[in-house]
Design a protein around this motif. Structure first.
Motif, mmCIF file in Angstrom:
data_model
loop_
_atom_site.group_PDB
_atom_site.id
_atom_site.type_symbol
_atom_site.label_atom_id
_atom_site.label_comp_id
_atom_site.label_asym_id
_atom_site.label_seq_id
_atom_site.Cartn_x
_atom_site.Cartn_y
_atom_site.Cartn_z
ATOM 1 N N HIS A 81 42.083 6.883 -26.737
ATOM 2 C CA HIS A 81 41.289 7.194 -25.541
ATOM 3 C C HIS A 81 40.092 6.264 -25.385
ATOM 4 C CE1 HIS A 81 43.637 10.568 -24.241
ATOM 5 N NE2 HIS A 81 43.519 11.183 -25.406
ATOM 6 N N LEU A 82 39.512 5.810 -26.504
ATOM 7 C CA LEU A 82 38.391 4.862 -26.396
ATOM 8 C C LEU A 82 38.841 3.486 -25.917
ATOM 9 C CD1 LEU A 82 36.153 5.700 -29.509
ATOM 10 C CD2 LEU A 82 35.536 5.928 -27.093
ATOM 11 N N SER A 83 40.126 3.245 -25.935
ATOM 12 C CA SER A 83 40.664 1.988 -25.399
ATOM 13 C C SER A 83 41.558 2.269 -24.192
ATOM 14 C CB SER A 83 41.440 1.227 -26.481
ATOM 15 O OG SER A 83 42.478 2.033 -27.023
ATOM 16 N N GLY A 84 41.267 3.359 -23.510
ATOM 17 C CA GLY A 84 42.074 3.763 -22.373
ATOM 18 C C GLY A 84 41.478 3.353 -21.043
ATOM 19 N N PRO A 85 42.165 3.652 -19.944
ATOM 20 C CA PRO A 85 41.718 3.238 -18.604
ATOM 21 C C PRO A 85 40.393 3.859 -18.188
ATOM 22 C CG PRO A 85 43.577 4.761 -18.474
ATOM 23 C CD PRO A 85 43.457 4.370 -19.905
ATOM 24 N N GLU A 86 40.093 5.064 -18.671
ATOM 25 C CA GLU A 86 38.828 5.699 -18.298
ATOM 26 C C GLU A 86 37.632 4.921 -18.838
ATOM 27 O OE1 GLU A 86 42.096 8.712 -18.515
ATOM 28 O OE2 GLU A 86 41.326 7.182 -19.901
ATOM 29 N N ILE A 87 37.754 4.438 -20.075
ATOM 30 C CA ILE A 87 36.658 3.667 -20.677
ATOM 31 C C ILE A 87 36.555 2.287 -20.037
ATOM 32 C CG2 ILE A 87 35.808 2.640 -22.815
ATOM 33 C CD1 ILE A 87 35.504 5.702 -22.599
ATOM 34 N N ARG A 88 37.677 1.672 -19.756
ATOM 35 C CA ARG A 88 37.646 0.373 -19.083
ATOM 36 C C ARG A 88 36.935 0.489 -17.731
ATOM 37 N NH1 ARG A 88 40.111 -4.475 -19.384
ATOM 38 N NH2 ARG A 88 41.415 -3.784 -21.132
ATOM 39 N N ALA A 89 37.286 1.496 -16.972
ATOM 40 C CA ALA A 89 36.662 1.700 -15.662
ATOM 41 C C ALA A 89 35.165 1.965 -15.809
ATOM 42 C CB ALA A 89 37.341 2.847 -14.934
ATOM 43 N N PHE A 90 34.798 2.770 -16.812
ATOM 44 C CA PHE A 90 33.389 3.076 -17.048
ATOM 45 C C PHE A 90 32.583 1.813 -17.343
ATOM 46 C CE2 PHE A 90 30.134 3.873 -20.322
ATOM 47 C CZ PHE A 90 29.266 4.685 -19.607
ATOM 48 N N LEU A 91 33.110 0.964 -18.204
ATOM 49 C CA LEU A 91 32.414 -0.280 -18.556
ATOM 50 C C LEU A 91 32.315 -1.216 -17.367
ATOM 51 C CD1 LEU A 91 33.984 -0.922 -22.080
ATOM 52 C CD2 LEU A 91 31.581 -0.417 -21.604
ATOM 53 N N GLU A 92 33.407 -1.385 -16.650
ATOM 54 C CA GLU A 92 33.424 -2.324 -15.525
ATOM 55 C C GLU A 92 32.552 -1.855 -14.371
ATOM 56 O OE1 GLU A 92 37.589 -2.772 -14.751
ATOM 57 O OE2 GLU A 92 37.870 -4.241 -16.381
ATOM 58 N N GLU A 93 32.462 -0.548 -14.176
ATOM 59 C CA GLU A 93 31.688 -0.022 -13.059
ATOM 60 C C GLU A 93 30.202 0.118 -13.371
ATOM 61 O OE1 GLU A 93 33.508 3.662 -11.988
ATOM 62 O OE2 GLU A 93 35.457 2.728 -11.525
ATOM 63 N N ASN A 94 29.867 0.322 -14.639
ATOM 64 C CA ASN A 94 28.476 0.624 -14.985
ATOM 65 C C ASN A 94 27.783 -0.414 -15.857
ATOM 66 O OD1 ASN A 94 28.217 3.601 -13.990
ATOM 67 N ND2 ASN A 94 30.134 3.553 -15.119
ATOM 68 N N PHE A 95 28.549 -1.209 -16.600
ATOM 69 C CA PHE A 95 27.924 -2.088 -17.582
ATOM 70 C C PHE A 95 28.472 -3.510 -17.551
ATOM 71 C CE2 PHE A 95 27.266 2.200 -19.182
ATOM 72 C CZ PHE A 95 25.915 2.171 -19.500
ATOM 73 N N ALA A 96 28.937 -3.948 -16.404
ATOM 74 C CA ALA A 96 29.509 -5.293 -16.308
ATOM 75 C C ALA A 96 28.469 -6.377 -16.575
ATOM 76 C CB ALA A 96 30.134 -5.493 -14.931
ATOM 77 N N ASP A 97 27.201 -6.053 -16.392
ATOM 78 C CA ASP A 97 26.143 -7.041 -16.597
ATOM 79 C C ASP A 97 25.645 -7.098 -18.042
ATOM 80 O OD1 ASP A 97 25.079 -4.526 -16.441
ATOM 81 O OD2 ASP A 97 23.325 -5.094 -15.265
ATOM 82 N N ILE A 98 26.189 -6.223 -18.910
ATOM 83 C CA ILE A 98 25.745 -6.244 -20.310
ATOM 84 C C ILE A 98 26.899 -6.251 -21.300
ATOM 85 C CG2 ILE A 98 23.608 -5.018 -19.705
ATOM 86 C CD1 ILE A 98 24.802 -2.533 -21.100
ATOM 87 N N SER A 99 28.112 -5.986 -20.828
ATOM 88 C CA SER A 99 29.218 -5.871 -21.775
ATOM 89 C C SER A 99 30.542 -6.018 -21.062
ATOM 90 C CB SER A 99 29.174 -4.500 -22.467
ATOM 91 O OG SER A 99 29.361 -3.469 -21.516
ATOM 92 N N PHE A 100 31.618 -6.086 -21.841
ATOM 93 C CA PHE A 100 32.958 -6.094 -21.271
ATOM 94 C C PHE A 100 33.940 -5.554 -22.305
ATOM 95 C CE2 PHE A 100 31.819 -10.255 -22.910
ATOM 96 C CZ PHE A 100 32.885 -10.590 -23.728
ATOM 97 N N PRO A 101 35.062 -4.988 -21.845
ATOM 98 C CA PRO A 101 36.006 -4.348 -22.776
ATOM 99 C C PRO A 101 36.516 -5.323 -23.828
ATOM 100 C CG PRO A 101 36.504 -3.733 -20.517
ATOM 101 C CD PRO A 101 35.478 -4.829 -20.440
ATOM 102 N N ALA A 102 36.791 -4.781 -25.013
ATOM 103 C CA ALA A 102 37.334 -5.578 -26.119
ATOM 104 C C ALA A 102 38.787 -5.216 -26.371
ATOM 105 C CB ALA A 102 36.507 -5.368 -27.376
ATOM 106 N N PHE A 103 39.425 -4.583 -25.395
ATOM 107 C CA PHE A 103 40.815 -4.168 -25.550
ATOM 108 C C PHE A 103 41.610 -4.537 -24.302
ATOM 109 C CE2 PHE A 103 38.260 -0.641 -23.999
ATOM 110 C CZ PHE A 103 38.927 -0.250 -22.856
#
Length: 273
Positions: A251-273
């Motif tokens: 679940h930590l490498s699932g679509p919900e987390i990817r969407a959360f990172l891309e929508e809220n933290f694209a300026d500080i981080s990006f998915p590692a999966f």
């Protein structure tokens, strides 16, 4: 004749009762109740804690009750995990974990990389590294893995040169050229943000920079980009392959987390999966 009939009736009744009892015993449980597995996961601050909150209800649907244990420093989560006080933690990158293992004889293992947190160098006094004066004070993390990472960042910005091959074990002793004679001050990771007004530049991870309104993409004088330091789910060697930990990793490498990172933290981080 009556005795014979009585015996027959008793025998038939016994057979019926036995059959009913057998049928009842073999009837499957149709209540839909699911056995619950409880786990504890240690973390520190957002966005790690936010991501754990996102996956908590997803795990509940699979019969896993996850308790999020929020600790106050970057040593306790590993100590608690090694002592089996928690089942996993989510706050660190693998080099930091390996440093803990070597220092404590622990057997922690990285289970799932989740996101790259971009290290940046920030200043409230200067707009570029070129403006840094002679003898400028630069605050960096004091733990071995993040110190090496910060020194590599300073090298990327052209401020120092490290001995060839120093890599993830670099210390200040590996600096072979420091043209501005920077005074590099090693500070506890959790105290770096507080030091920004006391030094000329500070290297910080985004989790500590963002509360100050700073992001590596928009505000840093130097940013790291992709690195070998993904923030990862960590467990122990003896439980890393357990069903609960593997479902948490999923679940930590699932679509919900990817969407959360891309929508809220694209300026500080990006998915590692």
């Amino acid at each position: 004749m009556k005795k014979i009939l009585t015996v027959l009736l008793v025998s038939m009744l016994a057979i019926i009762v036995s059959a009913c009892g057998k049928e009842k015993a073999e009837t499957p449980d149709t209540t839909g109740k699911q056995e619950v597995t409880k786990i504890k996961v240690a973390s520190l601050i957002p966005p790690m804690t936010d991501m754990l909150e996102i996956v908590k209800p997803l795990l509940a649907e699979e019969g896993i009750d996850m308790e999020i244990v929020i600790l106050s420093d970057n040593v306790q989560p590993n100590s608690a995990l090694a002592a089996k006080e928690v089942d996993a933690n989510f706050f660190q990158h693998p080099p930091y974990m390996e440093q803990f293992n070597e220092a404590n004889g622990a057997e922690l293992v990285a289970v799932q990389p989740v996101y790259h947190a971009i290290l940046g160098a920030y200043s409230n006094r200067y707009q570029s590294v070129e403006e840094l004066p002679e003898g400028a004070k630069v605050a960096v993390p004091n733990d071995a893995s993040n110190l090496a990472r910060a020194l590599e960042l300073l090298e990327k910005g052209g401020l120092i040169t490290l001995k060839e091959g120093a890599g993830l074990e670099a210390t200040q002793k590996d600096i072979i050229d420091n043209p501005k004679n920077l005074e590099i001050i090693e500070v506890d990771l959790l105290m770096l943000a507080r030091s920004i007004d006391d030094v000329d530049m500070v290297t910080m991870l985004p989790a500590y920079a963002k509360p100050l309104g700073l992001t590596p993409v928009n505000d840093s004088l130097i940013d790291e980009g992709e690195s070998a330091f993904p923030i990862s789910l960590v467990a122990r060697k003896d439980n890393a392959d357990s069903e609960a930990i593997q479902k948490l990793a999923k679940h930590l490498s699932g679509p919900e987390i990817r969407a959360f990172l891309e929508e809220n933290f694209a300026d500080i981080s990006f998915p590692a999966f």
